[in-house]
Write an enzyme that holds these catalytic residues in place. Structure first.
Site, mmCIF file in Angstrom:
data_model
loop_
_atom_site.group_PDB
_atom_site.id
_atom_site.type_symbol
_atom_site.label_atom_id
_atom_site.label_comp_id
_atom_site.label_asym_id
_atom_site.label_seq_id
_atom_site.Cartn_x
_atom_site.Cartn_y
_atom_site.Cartn_z
ATOM 1 N N GLY A 14 -3.471 -21.284 0.157
ATOM 2 C CA GLY A 14 -4.767 -21.545 -0.460
ATOM 3 C C GLY A 14 -5.705 -22.202 0.534
ATOM 4 N N CYS A 62 1.816 -27.281 -9.895
ATOM 5 C CA CYS A 62 1.139 -28.419 -10.530
ATOM 6 C C CYS A 62 1.199 -28.203 -12.042
ATOM 7 C CB CYS A 62 -0.289 -28.594 -10.040
ATOM 8 S SG CYS A 62 -1.349 -27.145 -10.203
ATOM 9 N N ASP A 64 4.031 -22.976 -2.876
ATOM 10 C CA ASP A 64 3.249 -23.709 -3.882
ATOM 11 C C ASP A 64 2.642 -22.642 -4.791
ATOM 12 O OD1 ASP A 64 1.804 -25.497 -5.326
ATOM 13 O OD2 ASP A 64 0.501 -26.148 -3.699
#
Length: 388
Positions: A231, A342, A289
């Protein structure tokens, strides 16, 4: 703009969001069409909108509506003002550009149960499973704004040195126990982007839980590392500041990494951007992630909790399994694979790791990290696996 006019502007933006327009797009479109609005006005309207989105169910009830079938931007702002103990008569007076006065039909209704906690009914069982006795506390925390955190670049300064530099520019901070590199911003947050500490790479904006995840990766000098879903590159930069590593940053959308070279230069970090077709060789550590529901960061992206549905969650979990399998293909024998989200949901976290280990007996789990907003930052999950 008067306080009433700012309220009316927030109502207009919220109506567009309720109609399906993304929050950021709705705010940008409003700002472009409201050249009279100064920076303070834009900031105030943005705060109103995000505060209302965090409390969309409870504010709707307090404003005389009911989410999702009978609500509006007006109901949300009226309910928010009532929740905050504001003067609704002064803001809803119809004078100038302020909203029309409150009517008898807009009587407040006390929110109850999940409505009071601003939780969608369908996802409550999964959140209760993940959070246990902490469910009410965490959902209550999610109704307020998240704190602003900085990561100190230990290559360029230590915590106290960074605090002194920031204090000289009237940015007050304090250390946070969740990560040795973290400073919580107490005041002056809007000055960060123009501060010398930020422009010179001494600090970077990064949530404390995200910093804790990187600290738990057991990094060591000389490792070859792949940030598989980089990202904007926040975790690549955090890793580069903790050890002397050879870091390759990759993302399925190469454009998402467009700002990373400039950020790396500012941080004095060496990070190589790698396209999918150019991925080769094995790595000592691969960090995935993965795309997720963002349920741990709903304070920062409050509309996401209302956009998510069961079908969307199913698509995400399928994608996460694919990401794990793809990332594992680049782990060297004896190397490590880190999976992070997350998210607070077990379907995106422990269940993904259990399924991966069942399908890949050549891996073993070294440790897991589970963080919720009750620890001070966003909700995060990380599992560190080792290949035989």
């Amino acid at each position: 703009m008067t306080p009433g006019a700012r309220t009316a502007a927030a109502i207009a933006v919220l109506d567009r969001i309720l109609a399906g327009e993304p929050a950021e797009k709705a705010l940008v479109n409003w700002a472009r069409n409201s050249r009279f609005a100064g920076s303070g006005d834009r900031s105030a309207v943005r705060d109103h909108v995000f505060d209302a989105l965090r409390r969309i169910r409870s504010a709707s009830a307090l404003g005389g509506g009911r989410w999702p079938e009978a609500t509006s931007g007006r109901a949300l702002m009226l309910g928010l003002i009532r929740a905050q103990g504001g003067d609704e008569a002064a803001l809803f007076n119809g004078q100038g550009h302020a909203p029309a006065p409150v009517t008898d039909a807009e009587t407040a209704r006390a929110p109850e149960g999940l409505e009071a906690l601003d939780c969608a009914d369908w996802i409550a069982p999964q959140l209760r499973e993940a959070l246990g006795a902490g469910f009410d506390e965490v959902m209550g925390i999610m109704q307020s704004r998240a704190a602003v955190f900085l990561r100190v670049n230990l290559r360029l300064s230590d915590l106290e040195g960074a605090r002194r530099i920031l204090a000289a520019e009237e940015i007050e901070t304090r250390p946070h126990p969740l990560a040795a590199t973290a400073l919580e911003v107490i005041s002056g947050a809007k000055k960060i982007a123009r501060s010398e500490a930020y422009l010179n790479g001494v600090v970077e904006l990064q949530d404390v839980a995200s910093q804790a995840v990187v600290a738990a990766l057991d990094l060591a000098d000389g490792q070859r590392v792949l940030d598989f879903c980089a990202g904007g590159g926040g975790k690549s930069l955090a890793m580069a500041a903790l050890a002397n590593l050879q870091i390759d940053a990759h993302d399925i959308s190469f454009a998402r990494m467009s700002d990373l070279p400039a950020r790396a230069e500012r941080a004095r970090a060496e990070i190589t951007l790698v396209e999918t077709a150019a991925l080769s060789g094995d790595y000592d550590l691969v960090l995935a992630d993965a795309p997720c529901s963002g349920s741990g960061a709903w304070r920062r992206q409050p509309e996401a909790r209302w956009r998510l549905d069961a079908a969307g969650l199913a698509r995400l979990t399928a994608l996460q399994a694919e990401v794990l399998a793809s990332a594992a293909a680049h782990v060297a024998p004896g190397g490590r694979l880190a999976y992070a989200t997350c998210s607070l949901l077990e379907a995106e976290n422990g269940a993904q790791i259990a399924a991966f280990l069942a399908a890949n007996p050549g891996y073993r789990l070294l440790h897991e990290l589970r963080l919720t907003p009750a620890e001070g930052g966003d909700g995060f999950y990380m599992a560190l696996l080792q290949r035989a």
